[in-house]
Design an enzyme around this catalytic site. Structure first.
Site, PDB file in Angstrom:
ATOM      1  CB  CYS A  80      -3.823  34.578 -11.130  1.00 15.44           C
ATOM      2  SG  CYS A  80      -2.898  35.459 -12.375  1.00 15.44           S
ATOM      3  CG  HIS A  84      -0.826  32.446  -8.878  1.00 18.74           C
ATOM      4  ND1 HIS A  84      -0.911  31.888 -10.136  1.00 18.74           N
ATOM      5  CD2 HIS A  84      -0.683  33.787  -9.063  1.00 18.74           C
ATOM      6  CE1 HIS A  84      -0.830  32.859 -11.039  1.00 18.74           C
ATOM      7  NE2 HIS A  84      -0.679  34.013 -10.416  1.00 18.74           N
ATOM      8  CG  ASN A 132       1.317  34.594 -13.566  1.00 21.72           C
ATOM      9  OD1 ASN A 132       0.493  33.680 -13.688  1.00 21.72           O
ATOM     10  ND2 ASN A 132       1.048  35.716 -12.924  1.00 21.72           N
TER      11      ASN A 132
HETATM   12  O1  UT7 Z   1      -0.668  36.781 -11.125  1.00 21.93           O
HETATM   13  C1  UT7 Z   1      -1.390  37.935 -10.907  1.00 21.93           C
HETATM   14  C2  UT7 Z   1      -0.777  38.690  -9.874  1.00 21.93           C
HETATM   15  N1  UT7 Z   1       0.383  39.385 -10.350  1.00 21.93           N
HETATM   16  C3  UT7 Z   1       1.431  39.445  -9.567  1.00 21.93           C
HETATM   17  O2  UT7 Z   1       1.429  38.834  -8.519  1.00 21.93           O
HETATM   18  C4  UT7 Z   1       2.553  40.364  -9.944  1.00 21.93           C
HETATM   19  C5  UT7 Z   1       2.909  41.190  -8.757  1.00 21.93           C
HETATM   20  N2  UT7 Z   1       3.968  42.155  -8.987  1.00 21.93           N
HETATM   21  C6  UT7 Z   1       5.254  41.780  -9.158  1.00 21.93           C
HETATM   22  O3  UT7 Z   1       5.561  40.607  -9.234  1.00 21.93           O
HETATM   23  C7  UT7 Z   1       6.300  42.860  -9.162  1.00 21.93           C
HETATM   24  O4  UT7 Z   1       5.716  44.057  -8.740  1.00 21.93           O
HETATM   25  C8  UT7 Z   1       6.984  43.070 -10.547  1.00 21.93           C
HETATM   26  C9  UT7 Z   1       7.862  41.908 -10.852  1.00 21.93           C
HETATM   27  C10 UT7 Z   1       5.923  43.254 -11.627  1.00 21.93           C
HETATM   28  C11 UT7 Z   1       7.844  44.302 -10.509  1.00 21.93           C
HETATM   29  O5  UT7 Z   1       8.825  44.183  -9.469  1.00 21.93           O
HETATM   30  P1  UT7 Z   1       9.069  45.374  -8.437  1.00 21.93           P
HETATM   31  O6  UT7 Z   1      10.150  44.949  -7.552  1.00 21.93           O
HETATM   32  O7  UT7 Z   1       7.726  45.693  -7.834  1.00 21.93           O
HETATM   33  O8  UT7 Z   1       9.587  46.498  -9.378  1.00 21.93           O
HETATM   34  P2  UT7 Z   1       8.970  47.955  -9.618  1.00 21.93           P
HETATM   35  O9  UT7 Z   1       7.768  47.886 -10.467  1.00 21.93           O
HETATM   36  O10 UT7 Z   1       8.887  48.648  -8.302  1.00 21.93           O
HETATM   37  O11 UT7 Z   1      10.139  48.609 -10.458  1.00 21.93           O
HETATM   38  C12 UT7 Z   1      11.461  48.834  -9.930  1.00 21.93           C
HETATM   39  C13 UT7 Z   1      12.318  49.435 -11.003  1.00 21.93           C
HETATM   40  C14 UT7 Z   1      11.670  50.640 -11.699  1.00 21.93           C
HETATM   41  O12 UT7 Z   1      12.692  51.563 -11.999  1.00 21.93           O
HETATM   42  P3  UT7 Z   1      12.926  52.843 -11.069  1.00 21.93           P
HETATM   43  O13 UT7 Z   1      11.623  53.582 -11.068  1.00 21.93           O
HETATM   44  O14 UT7 Z   1      13.283  52.290  -9.726  1.00 21.93           O
HETATM   45  O15 UT7 Z   1      14.041  53.557 -11.759  1.00 21.93           O
HETATM   46  C15 UT7 Z   1      11.128  50.060 -12.979  1.00 21.93           C
HETATM   47  O16 UT7 Z   1      11.044  50.990 -14.014  1.00 21.93           O
HETATM   48  O17 UT7 Z   1      12.569  48.479 -12.034  1.00 21.93           O
HETATM   49  C16 UT7 Z   1      12.171  49.006 -13.302  1.00 21.93           C
HETATM   50  N3  UT7 Z   1      11.623  47.914 -14.116  1.00 21.93           N
HETATM   51  C17 UT7 Z   1      12.380  47.121 -14.875  1.00 21.93           C
HETATM   52  N4  UT7 Z   1      13.716  47.103 -15.133  1.00 21.93           N
HETATM   53  C18 UT7 Z   1      14.174  46.136 -15.951  1.00 21.93           C
HETATM   54  C19 UT7 Z   1      10.342  47.505 -14.208  1.00 21.93           C
HETATM   55  N5  UT7 Z   1      10.247  46.444 -15.021  1.00 21.93           N
HETATM   56  C20 UT7 Z   1      11.501  46.188 -15.459  1.00 21.93           C
HETATM   57  C21 UT7 Z   1      12.056  45.216 -16.316  1.00 21.93           C
HETATM   58  N6  UT7 Z   1      13.377  45.229 -16.533  1.00 21.93           N
HETATM   59  N7  UT7 Z   1      11.291  44.266 -16.904  1.00 21.93           N
END
Ligand code: UT7
Length: 329
Positions: free
Chosen positions: A113, A255, A285
């Site tokens: 990225c 980004h 992204n």
């Molecule tokens: O460009 C390169 C760099 N990349 C980035 O900058 C990405 C950085 N990361 C992020 O943007 C975020 O971490 C994500 C958007 C990928 C995820 O968001 P989050 O707030 O960190 O969510 P999480 O991974 O902590 O997941 C929270 C909950 C989980 O459920 P439990 O364990 O709380 O029951 C996940 O299983 O949300 C669940 N979950 C989803 N639910 C619905 C994870 N993905 C999804 C989804 N739809 N797509």
């Protein structure tokens, strides 16, 4: 002598994949995606016969047209991508062949990225040294080619897209690409965002395909934390080094991975919401494409005036991150 951006262009495929489309394919919801990422839809280059170089070619042709120059005037083409057409030859060489840039040399640069800011800074050195007069820098990724559309952790985040710039010697002193700070941290970063197979570590085999090792994998939470800290740190560093106050900044061009990361960066800089470029809602992204797509949109909307101070900041796999200060000429 500094390097200045003299043309911008972008290419986004026509096919739109909305959050509602993804709801049909995955256990996810429009609400979750919007609230956690700010993304509503993304573009997908559906045609399997059109690889990343197709988007680069479309960008490169527009750049030449906008600058009113022939391909033969280009000295160097750098394509930042982590989804090249193939391992080799480089996508930059394929792009060179599409436009017939017979006098250029060309290479790919992979910093995920952060590819565009790495490439722009690299290109600027060739202008500053006097070695070259016109360099084309393109950021392009066909992320759909490495996405597992059964994995909700990654499939919702990315889209396909490309954009680029031409850089040339600045017309006046004090304008152009004035400062850059680039970083890598393979020690802490390499385990959290990667695609394992297809290279020399795990060459393609039935096993790598069965184990879905040709897809992107990410530990989102870890990457999120590091991205927030690093993007805000480097933005602040660029401001301090150049004695810039929040009011001096015309646009923060971050980004586009997640609206929450963008907001945190802007907050640390003290930059008002109205000065923060964001199109993550429309395109998701696009990896190396995000920053030049933002620049092309700002340029199209005639929001960039002579003297506008821009701060570009990125974060990506590696980890890689960086910031660039541009005074628009
Ligand atoms: O460009 C390169 C760099 N990349 C980035 O900058 C990405 C950085 N990361 C992020 O943007 C975020 O971490 C994500 C958007 C990928 C995820 O968001 P989050 O707030 O960190 O969510 P999480 O991974 O902590 O997941 C929270 C909950 C989980 O459920 P439990 O364990 O709380 O029951 C996940 O299983 O949300 C669940 N979950 C989803 N639910 C619905 C994870 N993905 C999804 C989804 N739809 N797509």
């Amino acid at each position: 002598m500094k390097a200045a951006i003299t043309a911008t262009a972008k290419y986004l495929p026509d096919t739109v994949l909305t959050n509602h489309d993804l709801e049909q394919m995955l256990d996810t919801s429009d609400d979750w995606i919007k609230s956690r990422t700010g993304i509503s839809e993304r573009r997908i280059l559906r045609d399997p016969e059109k690889p990343t170089s197709y988007m680069c070619g479309e960008v490169a042709k527009q750049l030449l047209e906008k600058r009113h120059i022939d391909a033969g005037e280009i000295d160097l083409i750098i394509v930042a991508t982590m989804t090249p057409d193939m391992m080799f030859p480089s996508t930059a060489c394929v792009t060179q062949s599409i436009i017939g840039a017979v006098n250029a040399w060309a290479f790919d640069l992979n910093a995920a990225c952060s590819g565009f800011v790495y490439a722009l800074n690299t290109a600027a050195r060739f202008i500053e040294s006097g070695a070259h007069k016109k360099v084309m820098v393109i950021g392009a990724d066909k992320m759909s080619s490495i996405l597992d559309f059964t994995d909700r952790n990654t499939a919702i985040l990315f889209g396909d897209g490309a954009a680029g710039v031409i850089i040339e010697p600045a017309e006046e002193e004090g304008f152009g690409i004035l400062d850059a700070r680039l970083y890598s941290d393979g020690l802490n970063g390499k385990e959290h965002l990667y695609m394992l197979a297809g290279g020399s570590r795990y060459p393609a085999s039935h096993e790598t395909v069965d184990k879905k090792m040709h897809y992107i994998r990410q530990d989102g939470r870890q990457v999120f934390k590091s991205a927030v800290i690093s993007m805000a740190d480097v933005a602040e560093e660029i401001m301090k080094r150049n004695n810039l106050q929040a009011d001096d900044v015309a646009y923060l061009v971050p980004h586009q991975a997640n609206q929450r990361i963008i907001n945190a960066t802007a907050e640390r800089m003290g930059v008002d919401h109205s000065k923060v470029m964001s199109n993550v809602a429309k395109y998701g992204n696009t990896t190396a494409g995000t920053i030049p797509i933002c620049l092309a949109e700002l340029d199209e909307q005639q929001k960039l005036q002579k003297g506008s101070n821009l701060i570009l900041v990125s974060f990506g796999a590696g980890y890689t991150w960086g910031g660039i200060y541009v005074k628009w000429q």
